[in-house]
Design an enzyme around this catalytic site. Sequence first.
Site, PDB file in Angstrom:
ATOM      1  N   ASP A   4       0.775  -1.238   0.000  1.00 38.98           N
ATOM      2  CA  ASP A   4       0.000   0.000   0.000  1.00 38.98           C
ATOM      3  C   ASP A   4       0.811   1.296   0.000  1.00 38.98           C
ATOM      4  O   ASP A   4       0.657   2.126  -0.872  1.00 38.98           O
ATOM      5  CB  ASP A   4      -0.946   0.020   1.206  1.00 38.98           C
ATOM      6  CG  ASP A   4      -1.738  -1.281   1.357  1.00 38.98           C
ATOM      7  OD1 ASP A   4      -1.499  -2.232   0.592  1.00 38.98           O
ATOM      8  OD2 ASP A   4      -2.611  -1.334   2.230  1.00 38.98           O
ATOM      9  N   GLU A  25       2.763  -9.173  11.664  1.00 36.26           N
ATOM     10  CA  GLU A  25       2.467  -8.847  10.265  1.00 36.26           C
ATOM     11  C   GLU A  25       3.771  -8.509   9.524  1.00 36.26           C
ATOM     12  O   GLU A  25       3.982  -8.936   8.397  1.00 36.26           O
ATOM     13  CB  GLU A  25       1.490  -7.649  10.239  1.00 36.26           C
ATOM     14  CG  GLU A  25       0.903  -7.323   8.885  1.00 36.26           C
ATOM     15  CD  GLU A  25      -0.105  -6.167   8.966  1.00 36.26           C
ATOM     16  OE1 GLU A  25      -0.292  -5.587  10.062  1.00 36.26           O
ATOM     17  OE2 GLU A  25      -0.697  -5.847   7.921  1.00 36.26           O
TER      18      GLU A  25
HETATM   19  C1  GLC Z   1      -2.613  -4.673   3.976  1.00 37.16           C
HETATM   20  C2  GLC Z   1      -1.466  -5.134   3.091  1.00 37.16           C
HETATM   21  C3  GLC Z   1      -1.996  -6.079   2.031  1.00 37.16           C
HETATM   22  C4  GLC Z   1      -2.729  -7.235   2.696  1.00 37.16           C
HETATM   23  C5  GLC Z   1      -3.789  -6.734   3.677  1.00 37.16           C
HETATM   24  C6  GLC Z   1      -4.372  -7.836   4.543  1.00 37.16           C
HETATM   25  O1  GLC Z   1      -3.524  -3.903   3.268  1.00 37.16           O
HETATM   26  O2  GLC Z   1      -0.821  -4.052   2.511  1.00 37.16           O
HETATM   27  O3  GLC Z   1      -0.959  -6.565   1.240  1.00 37.16           O
HETATM   28  O4  GLC Z   1      -3.300  -8.044   1.741  1.00 37.16           O
HETATM   29  O5  GLC Z   1      -3.241  -5.778   4.549  1.00 37.16           O
HETATM   30  O6  GLC Z   1      -3.356  -8.517   5.231  1.00 37.16           O
END
Ligand code: GLC
Length: 437
Positions: A178, A408
């Site tokens: 993102d 994460e």
């Molecule tokens: C965030 C990350 C994306 C992922 C999502 C759920 O938006 O940038 O890559 O898929 O979280 O984990």
Amino acid sequence: MKPKENLYHNSLIEEAHSILRLNDRGGYTVPTERLYPYQWNWDSAICAMGWHHFDEARAWNEIRMLLKGQWANGMLPHIIFHQDSPDYFPNADVWNVPKKCFLDKVEHPQTSGISQPPVLATCVRKLQEAGKESAINSSELKQICMKILKWHRWFWSARDPENTGLVSILHPWESGMDNSPAWDKSLVRVPPTLNSSYKRQDTSLIDSSQRPLQKEYDRYLYLVEKLREKEYDSNKISQDFPFRVIDIGLNSILQRSNLDLLALMDQFGMISECHELKKRIELARDAFAELWDPKHEHFYNRDEISGELIRVSTSACFLPLFGQLANDDQVLRMVSTLEKWAEQQFLLVPSTSPFDTNYEPQRYWRGPIWPHVNWMISEGLKEYGHNELSKKIRMQTLELISKLGFHEYYHPLGESGFGGDSFSWTAAVYLILCKTG
Ligand code: GLC
């Protein structure tokens, strides 16, 4: 770091299983509780590989549930809102996808209106190769392959109407990375939303120093509003859409998935589909040469509005290894860049080069290490015969997880883990990497 023998500790394997079970919502896995309460596209593909280590039937369910979100035009959305979670922003009401987009106009889950890196075909191939014949019958597997091909065709037509071999993204969320600094310059063209009353939920759950900035969020939302206005219809989205980028990560993953889909379809003797895939694979291979910068000896993303390479070094720039898109010399250059980072005591692979001025070691995609990206890069290195570096990345990832827990993302100096915890794809990657050794 803990000693190596603890890396494959049974209690950690058990913990990885429990995390996937904890995040199971009846056939699909949420990335983590509260922060991401729905099914995310590339998360789920990776989770399916994790499930596969201890429950094959459940792994295939993950994929069935994901494909329920597929649109009539083939697009597979980045979020499937199987059930309502009113606190989440932006939820299904914000995306407001018109009914006509869905395959089944009556019974369909709500979804977002953009896609995400298509790693699914690669995961399906891994499942099939490692699985028992009884886990899925061949006619269903064939159907799954056809649905994935339909999705890839959507990328080729909607996001590459001139058939250049490279597909664009229209939103940073579509890259899955993102707030990567690679998008900063392109985002300058995007105005902020006029909606000043929306409430982000992420920063009430996670320290804001680990999340995207407000000024970025305002622009993400503007892009959603623009896409919504055009009903997510590529024919209505004009050339002057303010964000249009060739994401090297997504294109590499798409290429890899095309190769894996080709291998699967070849087994079924699907001759015309294989022919179509081969043509596209060749086209992408040629087009990738344009993303290599000989001066900096580096692959880069490209801004489609200015036509310029985006010279910001991120972990996505190493994903051509996963897509088998690099020639021998390019592979050596990428290996040497990664080794330089490692020599400076950075664990691999930071999401942004630690030598880039935009490097922020704890802010989401601007520096931290993401385990699933490490899995893809280490797979790619192995296939090019760089076993030592590939193994180093795998081991460092396992060490990070065993020392710090299932986060994460992680600080590239191995100091701490950030973002959501009990994180599903981190658990899945742990199981995958333990098995790979
Ligand atoms: C965030 C990350 C994306 C992922 C999502 C759920 O938006 O940038 O890559 O898929 O979280 O984990």
